[in-house]
Each structure stands twice: as C-alpha cells, then as structure tokens.
Design a protein around this motif. Structure first.
Motif, PDB file in Angstrom:
ATOM      1  N   MET A  58       0.912  -1.288   0.045  1.00  0.00           N
ATOM      2  CA  MET A  58       0.012   0.057   0.072  1.00  0.00           C
ATOM      3  C   MET A  58       0.847   1.327   0.109  1.00  0.00           C
ATOM      4  O   MET A  58       0.342   2.299  -0.373  1.00  0.00           O
ATOM      5  N   ALA A  59       2.186   1.053   0.325  1.00  0.00           N
ATOM      6  CA  ALA A  59       3.052   2.429   0.383  1.00  0.00           C
ATOM      7  C   ALA A  59       4.417   1.829   0.238  1.00  0.00           C
ATOM      8  O   ALA A  59       4.619   0.436   0.353  1.00  0.00           O
ATOM      9  N   GLU A  60       5.322   2.494  -0.054  1.00  0.00           N
ATOM     10  CA  GLU A  60       6.784   2.190  -0.157  1.00  0.00           C
ATOM     11  C   GLU A  60       7.665   3.153   1.086  1.00  0.00           C
ATOM     12  O   GLU A  60       7.179   4.067   1.452  1.00  0.00           O
ATOM     13  N   VAL A  61       8.861   2.658   1.166  1.00  0.00           N
ATOM     14  CA  VAL A  61       9.683   3.340   2.057  1.00  0.00           C
ATOM     15  C   VAL A  61      11.003   3.358   1.593  1.00  0.00           C
ATOM     16  O   VAL A  61      11.712   2.514   1.070  1.00  0.00           O
ATOM     17  N   ILE A  62      11.723   4.631   1.927  1.00  0.00           N
ATOM     18  CA  ILE A  62      12.913   4.864   1.437  1.00  0.00           C
ATOM     19  C   ILE A  62      13.878   4.941   2.729  1.00  0.00           C
ATOM     20  O   ILE A  62      13.232   5.715   3.429  1.00  0.00           O
TER      21      ILE A  62
END
Length: 168
Positions: A58-62
């Motif tokens: 549902m989301a991405e993380v850096i």
C-alpha cells in the motif's frame, strides 16, 4: 542483498526498505511522532506495517543510510489527479534523525522522490506539513514547494468512520 542508490552527499545512500526493516520503520515513525508531539496517536505495530507495506504493498519506504547507519526515512504512496489524468506521489512521512539534520539529507530524499515521480510519469509530488513546524515550512518553500492555502484537509476516522460506513 540490499541495492543502494548513490547520492551526491558522501557516505549517504538511499535504498528501498524490505521486510527486515519493519522494526526500523516503526522506530522512525515513533521518533517522528514524538517530534510532532503526537506519539500517543501511534497505534501501528510491526505486524500491521508488514502487512500494509510488504504484503499488500500500500506504500513504499526509502531508508537513508549515512556510513551504513540508518538515519532517515520517507514513506510515500501513489495518489491520482483526475485533473491531470496522472498519478502523483504523496509523501506521508519524511524524517531525518536530529543529529543528522542540516546536512542536506532531507533535500536529497526529496530530490530522489521528485526524480521517482518523473520516472513514473507522475504529475506532482505533494505532502502535508503541520502549521507550527516553521523550520520545515521554510525548508520546503526554499525548495520551491507552494502551500495550498485554498484547500482544507478533512478527515473521517475512528467512530465517525464506522458511522459513515454504516449509513450505506
């Protein structure tokens, strides 16, 4: 094996988070919430984050690492502009550990997200900022970000969300 994205800042690299980073991500979220004086509102758990970020995507993380130590993170997802007919990137959270602020890491993360938005054919990159957070507002304006003063954010949550859903 983690794949790193080189940046213009010596010893600072970016990478996409993986399932092994769930605890780290939750720690960053809690640190950010403490800074924003909202720690009691954090109800996320490692299991919820794993499901939302990696199972359901549902989301991405850096993750930003300085000298191989995680010092920053950004959590983002795609939204959609009907007027542009294109997706956008919505930055939910950007956090740099206090001891690392002022070194350009936040700007590099935003620059990477801008590049990602262009590469993914997005029409915009946007985020919210708390009205009292003047250091961040000044920083964002310096980057060319424009506050959307004509818009008010509305939210339905908790009991109101369940009540609204029951009105179907």
């Amino acid at each position: 094996m983690k794949t790193f994205i080189e940046t213009s800042l010596p010893n600072f690299k970016l990478r996409f988070a993986d399932t092994g980073d769930v605890s780290l991500i939750l720690g960053f979220i809690r640190e950010l919430a403490e800074y924003e004086k909202m720690l009691p509102e954090v109800v996320a758990t490692e299991d919820v984050l794993k499901e939302s970020l990696f199972d359901r995507k549902m989301a991405e993380v850096i993750i930003g690492e300085y000298q191989e130590e995680p010092v920053a993170f950004a959590l983002f997802f795609h939204n959609f502009s009907t007027f542009l007919g294109r997706p956008g990137i919505y930055l939910e959270d950007l956090y740099v550990k206090p001891k690392m602020r002022g070194n350009g890491m936040g700007k590099i993360i935003l620059s990477y997200l801008a590049k990602l938005a262009i590469d993914r054919k997005c029409g915009r990159l946007e985020w919210w900022c708390l009205d009292w957070n003047q250091p961040s507002i000044k920083f964002y304006k310096k980057l060319g970000a424009v506050p959307m003063d004509d818009w008010t954010v509305y939210r339905v949550a908790d009991e109101a969300l369940y009540k609204l859903a029951s009105d179907l």
